[in-house]
Write an enzyme that holds these catalytic residues in place. Structure first.
Site, short mmCIF file in Angstrom:
data_model
loop_
_atom_site.label_atom_id
_atom_site.label_comp_id
_atom_site.label_asym_id
_atom_site.label_seq_id
_atom_site.Cartn_x
_atom_site.Cartn_y
_atom_site.Cartn_z
N GLN A 309 -28.13 45.51 61.50
CA GLN A 309 -29.34 46.31 61.40
C GLN A 309 -29.46 47.31 62.56
O GLN A 309 -28.82 47.17 63.60
CB GLN A 309 -30.57 45.39 61.38
CG GLN A 309 -30.73 44.60 60.10
CD GLN A 309 -29.86 43.36 60.05
OE1 GLN A 309 -29.11 43.06 60.99
NE2 GLN A 309 -29.93 42.64 58.94
N ARG A 583 -38.54 39.98 64.45
CA ARG A 583 -38.98 38.94 65.37
C ARG A 583 -37.74 38.11 65.69
O ARG A 583 -37.06 37.59 64.80
CB ARG A 583 -40.07 38.08 64.74
CG ARG A 583 -40.53 36.95 65.64
CD ARG A 583 -41.59 36.05 64.99
NE ARG A 583 -41.61 34.78 65.69
CZ ARG A 583 -40.89 33.71 65.34
NH1 ARG A 583 -40.12 33.75 64.25
NH2 ARG A 583 -40.95 32.61 66.05
N GLU A 618 -37.71 41.20 59.29
CA GLU A 618 -37.15 39.85 59.38
C GLU A 618 -37.93 38.94 60.33
O GLU A 618 -38.37 39.36 61.41
CB GLU A 618 -35.70 39.92 59.89
CG GLU A 618 -34.78 40.68 58.96
CD GLU A 618 -33.33 40.50 59.37
OE1 GLU A 618 -32.58 39.86 58.62
OE2 GLU A 618 -32.96 40.98 60.47
N HIS A 619 -38.08 37.67 59.90
CA HIS A 619 -38.44 36.52 60.73
C HIS A 619 -39.91 36.47 61.16
O HIS A 619 -40.24 35.65 62.04
CB HIS A 619 -37.56 36.44 61.99
CG HIS A 619 -36.09 36.48 61.72
ND1 HIS A 619 -35.49 35.67 60.81
CD2 HIS A 619 -35.11 37.26 62.27
CE1 HIS A 619 -34.19 35.93 60.79
NE2 HIS A 619 -33.93 36.90 61.66
N GLU A 640 -35.00 38.38 56.13
CA GLU A 640 -34.78 36.96 56.35
C GLU A 640 -36.12 36.34 56.75
O GLU A 640 -36.85 36.88 57.58
CB GLU A 640 -33.74 36.70 57.44
CG GLU A 640 -32.32 37.00 56.99
CD GLU A 640 -31.29 36.66 58.05
OE1 GLU A 640 -31.69 36.31 59.19
OE2 GLU A 640 -30.09 36.75 57.76
N TYR A 643 -36.47 31.65 60.85
CA TYR A 643 -35.58 30.50 60.97
C TYR A 643 -36.31 29.27 61.51
O TYR A 643 -36.00 28.14 61.15
CB TYR A 643 -34.44 30.81 61.95
CG TYR A 643 -33.40 31.78 61.48
CD1 TYR A 643 -33.42 32.38 60.22
CD2 TYR A 643 -32.34 32.12 62.34
CE1 TYR A 643 -32.44 33.26 59.83
CE2 TYR A 643 -31.35 33.00 61.95
CZ TYR A 643 -31.40 33.58 60.69
OH TYR A 643 -30.42 34.45 60.31
#
Length: 743
Positions: A309, A583, A618-619, A640, A643
């Site tokens: 990215q 993040r 993401e995140h 995504e 996590y």
């Protein structure tokens, strides 16, 4: 290029009370025909038509009596591609051409004194109705009979009418009138770009240039030590030819200083690979680097750009092949190409996803989960999910990035490319990019030692901003209030808000361009890092939208950052062209984790008719993209989920459903469309965590999604549905679940 009607016949006919069929029959057999249409003025739709018996057809649903469809076609004829004029169909009525859209003189913008504005349309015998309060005009609005005085700031909106023709599309222009002229204080046309900007001249020896490139790469190369460091650098090449090889490390911008890509030729390579032993052959963390405005004659016939990215590849002329994968064939998680040309094959191979816009490709090979193209001749046809490729013939609205160049007198200028509609191919493919040029004397060059106060003073004096490579702490919000302001960065200048301020806010004005900045959340929570338009913004900016390009956001990783929302877009018609809002899921010790780096949402869109081309988010810890505005469109979305969710109960929605959606269209939205979306989960802290769905949207005919997928990476947790209640649970084996269209 538009063609005469004897090249084809077309019609729109009623099928039922709620459906109509648009048909197109070319005189010469066409390899493809795309239809573009707008239903009741709400959001352009683009579809590849279906061929049957020599006629291409598309059915439009969700209509009612009196619904107006504005439609036009893009079709192939013996190789070249052509566009038709616009046609209009009224459901329950008949097909008829429309009045040409009105235009304004002078164009909307910022003026120091009152203006006299004329409105015209090229349709003979038509009349014009207008408003001056930003509202949509009707047949009973004020009749235009002569020039309009604009003594104070206001928005003029107009339509054209003529008996026997459909009304024109609505046109709008905003005029910002200042009582005191604003003029940038005197700046040099050949400025000092600071110690981190390298400027190379073809008169320099190849050996000396290569030595500097190699030294910078050595400092910026290592994934373990350079990824979260504060070093920033730019490599700028004056027009001419160079025999060098530029390996591009973290926070490095490589760019040519010509007005067109062919003005600077690299006989060698501009390369990104899995450079380090710690990379283990994958390029999943090759972030924050760029190449722009260069021609490359690659050694061996291929240039490698194996990125993840925040690594844009813009205005590049690759005279050979382009490899987007590491030499090891390991995974990469990119990426983005725009306004570029590759004469040979572009091979993605192990890239998990990729978006290519307004470019020309010799051919394309490969794809793992989600490969998306718009306005790219040479791209493969839509075959999602096998192969996983989604192609739009044109990009609805686009504008290439502002960029630095040297004029014939040796002075620096910034070129601002013109707005394009239904674009296809690079803006420079058939000559110079259309647009206008701004002298550097109208830019304040931001360097080490500048503060938020000095930067705001420059903005208030009428200056544009040119950020040089560096890290800038801000103890007050940067306020962009003037229409058509350009904020341009090279070498990943990083803006860190201190004491909980918002880093930057933009007024609800026309034509602001922000390009090439990294917003890094500070250690005290900010409500937002960047806001475009105040809450309740209402002006129509269709003729001159604000553009955000290569603008990146980070929460954690380098420092333990906190920001509730990274980007809020309140202004209508804004173009979000390539952002990565992230993040952190890794980084320096103590700077990332569920409580160490906090951020609810990456992007909130409140404005109407906002377009996102290349959206990476993401995140974030709650819903990652929230789209409240009407008429929104997204072409390519990569996500995504977080996590590090500690347990299910800490991540459930207020409704009680498991987890938060990655992308939510608000329940009251009646017009939205998106193409090529992927959301992946990797709940490695607690693999028992699940999300009910990745995408959430109201069920109505005006909200449509195309080419969606979810994946559980290494089967660390699951996503139960793709969109709403549609799509199966993610299976083991890192296997995608695909939904071709919804509803």
């Amino acid at each position: 290029m538009a063609t005469a009607a004897d090249d084809y016949t077309q019609a729109a006919t009623s099928l039922s009370a709620t459906q109509a069929q648009i048909a197109f029959t070319p005189t010469t057999a066409a390899a493809y025909v795309d239809v573009h249409y707008v239903v009741a003025g709400q959001g352009q739709q683009n579809f590849r038509m279906e061929l049957s018996g020599g006629t291409w057809r598309k059915t439009v649903s969700g209509l009612s009596s009196g619904t107006v469809i504005d439609y036009w076609f893009t079709y192939e004829k013996s190789g070249p591609q052509y566009d038709t004029p616009h046609f209009s169909y009224t459901h329950g009525g008949s097909t008829m051409p429309a009045v040409a859209t009105p235009t304004f003189s002078p164009a909307g913008g910022t003026y120091s004194t009152a203006q006299t504005v004329t409105i015209s349309t090229t349709t003979a015998g038509s009349t014009i109705r207008y408003t001056v309060d930003g509202s949509t005009p009707t047949a009973s609005s004020t009749l235009y009979s002569g020039p309009i005085s604009v003594p104070t700031t206001r928005t003029i909106t107009a339509i054209g009418l003529k008996a026997g023709l459909a009304n024109s599309a609505t046109a709008s222009a905003t005029y910002t009138i200042g009582t005191t002229p604003v003029s940038c204080t005197t700046q040099p046309d050949v400025p000092n770009f600071g110690p981190n900007t390298r400027i190379f001249d073809p008169s320099m020896s190849s050996a000396s240039i290569q030595a500097q490139l190699d030294a910078d790469f050595a400092a910026q190369k290592d994934t373990l030590t350079a990824q979260m460091a504060n070093r920033r650098v730019a490599h700028l090449f004056k027009p001419g030819a160079y025999s060098v090889h530029d390996d591009v490390g973290y926070y490095t911008s490589v760019a040519g200083l010509g007005q067109n890509p062919g003005d600077v030729v690299i006989n060698g390579a501009v390369t990104v690979d899995a450079f380090n032993e710690s990379d283990q052959g994958v390029a999943l963390q090759n972030f924050w680097r760029s190449a722009e405005n260069l021609a490359v004659n690659p050694i061996g016939g291929s240039n490698r750009w194996a990125v993840a990215q925040a690594a844009p590849f813009r205005r590049m002329d690759i005279r050979g092949n382009l490899q987007l994968y590491p030499a090891s064939y390991g995974f990469a998680s990119g990426g983005y190409i725009a306004d570029s040309k590759v004469s040979g094959q572009t091979a993605s191979i192990s890239q998990q996803q990729w978006y290519t816009r307004d470019s020309n490709l010799g051919s394309w090979a490969g794809g793992v989960w989600n490969m998306v193209f718009s306005g790219t001749p040479g791209a493969p046809p839509t075959t999602f999910p096998n192969p996983p490729e989604t192609t739009l013939a044109t990009t609805p609205v686009s504008r290439d990035v502002p960029y630095l160049y040297l004029d014939s007198a040796g002075k620096y200028r910034v070129f601002t490319p013109a707005l394009r509609t239904n674009a296809s191919g690079a803006s420079w493919a058939n000559g110079s990019t259309p647009g206008t040029s701004i002298p550097m004397s109208q830019f304040y060059v931001v360097k080490a030692g500048d503060t938020a106060s000095t930067i705001n003073s420059a903005l208030a004096s009428g200056c544009n901003l040119f950020f040089t490579p560096g890290v800038y702490h801000l103890n007050q919000t940067l306020n962009v209030t003037r229409a058509n302001t350009v904020v341009l960065g090279i070498g990943y200048p990083t803006l860190i808000p201190d004491n909980g301020v918002n880093a930057m806010q933009v007024a609800d004005v026309d034509g602001v361009r922000i390009k090439g900045l990294l917003f890094d959340a500070g250690t005290t929570n900010s409500a937002a890092l960047l806001t475009v338009g105040p809450s309740g913004s209402s002006a129509n900016h269709a003729a001159n939208p604000t553009t955000l390009q290569d603008v990146f956001f980070r929460i954690g990783g380098s420092i333990a950052g906190h920001a509730t929302t990274s980007l809020i877009v309140n202004s209508h018609n804004t173009i979000i062209d390539h952002i990565w809002a992230w993040r952190a899921d890794h980084g320096n010790a103590g700077t990332w984790g569920w409580t160490q780096a906090t951020g609810d949402t990456g992007l909130i869109v409140n404005g109407n008719n906002v377009l996102a081309t290349g959206l990476f988010v993401e995140h974030y810890q709650k819903t990652q993209v929230i789209w409240n505005g009407q008429g929104g469109r997204t072409i390519f979305f990569q996500n995504e989920m977080p996590y590090d969710v500690p347990n299910q109960s800490s991540w459930n929605r207020p409704s009680g459903r498991n987890g938060y959606a990655a992308y939510k269209v608000a329940d009251n939205v009646t017009s939205h469309e998106a193409w090529g979306l992927g959301s992946y989960n990797f709940f490695n802290v607690n693999p028992s965590v699940s999300a009910y769905n990745a995408f959430e949207a109201p069920n109505n005919a005006g909200v449509r999604f195309h080419s969606l997928c979810t994946v559980s990476l290494n089967y660390q947790g699951t996503i139960t549905h793709v969109i709403n209640d549609t799509g199966a649970v993610t299976p083991p084996g890192t296997v995608p679940v695909n939904v071709v269209s919804y509803p």
